[in-house]
Design a protein around this motif. Structure first.
Motif, PDB file in Angstrom:
ATOM      1  N   TYR A  99      -2.459   4.781   5.296  1.00  0.00           N
ATOM      2  CA  TYR A  99      -3.590   4.794   6.211  1.00  0.00           C
ATOM      3  C   TYR A  99      -3.592   3.507   7.025  1.00  0.00           C
ATOM      4  CZ  TYR A  99      -5.385   8.683   3.440  1.00  0.00           C
ATOM      5  OH  TYR A  99      -5.539   9.879   2.808  1.00  0.00           O
ATOM      6  N   GLN A 100      -4.013   3.629   8.280  1.00  0.00           N
ATOM      7  CA  GLN A 100      -4.063   2.473   9.159  1.00  0.00           C
ATOM      8  C   GLN A 100      -5.315   2.545  10.023  1.00  0.00           C
ATOM      9  OE1 GLN A 100      -2.282  -0.203   9.546  1.00  0.00           O
ATOM     10  NE2 GLN A 100      -0.352   0.139   8.487  1.00  0.00           N
ATOM     11  N   GLN A 130      -1.983  -4.702   8.966  1.00  0.00           N
ATOM     12  CA  GLN A 130      -2.774  -4.602   7.739  1.00  0.00           C
ATOM     13  C   GLN A 130      -2.778  -5.908   6.958  1.00  0.00           C
ATOM     14  OE1 GLN A 130      -3.067  -0.774   5.698  1.00  0.00           O
ATOM     15  NE2 GLN A 130      -2.233  -1.786   3.899  1.00  0.00           N
ATOM     16  N   THR A 131      -1.727  -6.706   7.093  1.00  0.00           N
ATOM     17  CA  THR A 131      -1.699  -7.990   6.386  1.00  0.00           C
ATOM     18  C   THR A 131      -2.771  -8.937   6.917  1.00  0.00           C
ATOM     19  OG1 THR A 131       0.000  -8.805   7.922  1.00  0.00           O
ATOM     20  CG2 THR A 131       0.751  -7.777   5.874  1.00  0.00           C
ATOM     21  N   VAL A 132      -3.076  -8.839   8.214  1.00  0.00           N
ATOM     22  CA  VAL A 132      -4.136  -9.671   8.795  1.00  0.00           C
ATOM     23  C   VAL A 132      -5.488  -9.271   8.214  1.00  0.00           C
ATOM     24  CG1 VAL A 132      -5.315 -10.300  10.935  1.00  0.00           C
ATOM     25  CG2 VAL A 132      -2.830 -10.044  10.910  1.00  0.00           C
ATOM     26  N   HIS A 151      -5.774   1.442   0.870  1.00  0.00           N
ATOM     27  CA  HIS A 151      -4.798   0.883   1.808  1.00  0.00           C
ATOM     28  C   HIS A 151      -3.673   0.121   1.112  1.00  0.00           C
ATOM     29  CE1 HIS A 151      -7.105   1.894   5.424  1.00  0.00           C
ATOM     30  NE2 HIS A 151      -8.170   1.632   4.702  1.00  0.00           N
ATOM     31  N   GLN A 152      -3.633   0.221  -0.213  1.00  0.00           N
ATOM     32  CA  GLN A 152      -2.542  -0.371  -0.991  1.00  0.00           C
ATOM     33  C   GLN A 152      -2.391  -1.868  -0.702  1.00  0.00           C
ATOM     34  OE1 GLN A 152       0.930   1.986  -0.211  1.00  0.00           O
ATOM     35  NE2 GLN A 152      -0.034   3.903  -0.838  1.00  0.00           N
ATOM     36  N   THR A 208     -12.623  -3.113  -3.744  1.00  0.00           N
ATOM     37  CA  THR A 208     -11.713  -2.390  -4.634  1.00  0.00           C
ATOM     38  C   THR A 208     -11.346  -1.037  -4.051  1.00  0.00           C
ATOM     39  OG1 THR A 208     -12.592  -3.493  -6.599  1.00  0.00           O
ATOM     40  CG2 THR A 208     -11.463  -1.403  -6.939  1.00  0.00           C
ATOM     41  N   GLN A 209     -12.335  -0.327  -3.523  1.00  0.00           N
ATOM     42  CA  GLN A 209     -12.065   0.988  -2.940  1.00  0.00           C
ATOM     43  C   GLN A 209     -11.224   0.875  -1.671  1.00  0.00           C
ATOM     44  OE1 GLN A 209     -15.545   3.639  -2.898  1.00  0.00           O
ATOM     45  NE2 GLN A 209     -16.634   2.112  -4.081  1.00  0.00           N
TER      46      GLN A 209
END
Length: 389
Positions: free
Chosen positions: A287-288, A300-302, A369-370, A363-364
């Motif tokens: 997901y993104q 996603q890292t940001v 989004h792993q 947590t959710q």
């Protein structure tokens, strides 16, 4: 600066429905497409002559008829004109076929079958009102009144009583009998105090219908009867709060790496696009969050690094917070003191409830989004504070 722009729009007689750093929605009170576009063109030319707004790039994106606006995540209407380039061509007449836009975020937490019921019934009702308004304003160029015309209002009440009321009672009864809390979409971060699909369906329907201010009493009676069908009180707290408003987590001013467009992203309320849509296994889906201008996925890292920094800031605030006396309310001025001079025990100014609730929300989000690094941080805090016990 944005406030001054809105003040200038109000000064020249425009009615602002919604505005942020990226877009402004105006009620033009004009039904003709050509008149609406000319009106917007005059406003843009006026703003370009002002020193304050001359350096801003403002352009017309789309025009709606019969827009039902609740907030920027919940709205529906009929778009009669759209131009991604924002150029206004005065030679095009009102012959464009309208496009139905239905973006109602409140229902994304509900089971798919409930969403289908909601969209089918409410789009049909909105379409009927729009067709009636189009016939009413067929020869009109401007709209002077803000309420529904008398003939249209009578038609809406007849449609509401004869068709919509019976449809909603029947559908709500079916949802209540066949679906339970376990039928909520497990792939979405379901809010913590979710109730039942039938109740959330009723609340979402009434929330949309309350936008018809002329029919407030009719909608109140409908809401009372639907809640009575569910054996709930209309004054209960659980019947007044929508799922999408229970939980929210906003990442402010996230910049797109492709077009440099920036906006606030609510990680909890926004619908996410699926990259690997062909995979049936949820474990292998990705997901993104995507930019709403160029549709490029955000890094996603940001986002993950922002969430980690936010979590660490909360932890730091929790550790370094002041301790106060419950009796005299003085702040402890010596770190090692346990008791106040009055003999009362010092206690922390804030509890860990905010940190705990934030960890539950993150947590959710991290699970969906792993985000492995964020999950490790949360697991460490859970073990440290014994929240899993």
């Amino acid at each position: 600066f944005s406030v001054q722009l809105l003040i200038e729009l109000q000064r020249i007689g425009s009615t602002t429905i919604y505005g942020n750093l990226n877009k402004i929605i105006l009620a033009t009170k004009r039904w003709s497409l050509l008149d609406t576009r000319l009106y917007i063109k005059v406003i843009l030319e006026h703003l370009q002559l002002k020193d304050l707004t001359s350096t801003i790039c403002l352009e017309l994106k789309s025009i709606y008829h019969c827009l039902w606006w609740f907030d920027d995540k919940n709205y529906c209407g009929f778009r009669i004109w759209s131009n991604t380039k924002g150029q206004i061509d005065d030679n095009i007449d009102n012959n464009d076929e309208e496009e139905t836009i239905f973006d109602w975020n409140m229902i994304v937490y509900l089971p798919r079958v409930v969403q289908d019921y909601f969209e089918t019934i409410m789009i049909g009702f909105a379409r009927s009102i729009y067709d009636r308004l189009r016939d009413e304003y067929k020869e009109a160029t401007s709209i002077t009144q803000t309420n529904l015309p008398v003939k249209v209002l009578e038609y809406c009440r007849g449609l509401f009583t004869d068709e919509l009321y019976q449809q909603l009672m029947s559908v709500t009864n079916q949802i209540e009998r066949k679906l339970t809390k376990s039928d909520f979409d497990s792939t979405l971060p379901t809010p913590l105090s979710s109730t039942s699909p039938a109740l959330e369906f009723v609340k979402s329907v009434c929330c949309l219908l309350f936008l018809l201010h002329d029919m407030h009493d009719d909608v109140m009676n409908l809401r009372r009867d639907l809640l009575k069908l569910l054996k709930l009180s209309e004054y209960s707290e659980m019947t007044t709060t929508n799922l999408s408003s229970l939980t929210s987590f906003v990442v402010p001013q996230l910049v797109c790496s492709n077009c440099n467009h920036y906006r606030d992203i609510d990680l909890y309320r926004e619908i996410n696009s699926t990259i690997d849509k062909d995979s049936d296994d949820e474990q292998y889906r990705q997901y993104q969050y995507t930019c709403n201008q160029c549709h490029t996925p955000y890094d996603q890292t940001v986002i993950e690094q922002y969430l980690i920094n936010h979590l660490q800031t909360l932890v730091l605030e929790n550790v370094l917070q002041d301790a106060t006396c419950n009796k005299c309310h003085f702040v402890r001025n010596v770190y090692y003191k346990i008791y106040c001079d009055c003999g009362e025990l010092y206690q922390n100014l804030h509890t860990t409830a905010l940190l705990h609730n934030t960890c539950i929300i993150l947590t959710q989000i991290a699970s969906k989004h792993q985000m492995a690094a964020l999950q490790q941080q949360i697991q460490f805090l859970n073990r440290l504070n014994h929240w899993n016990e």
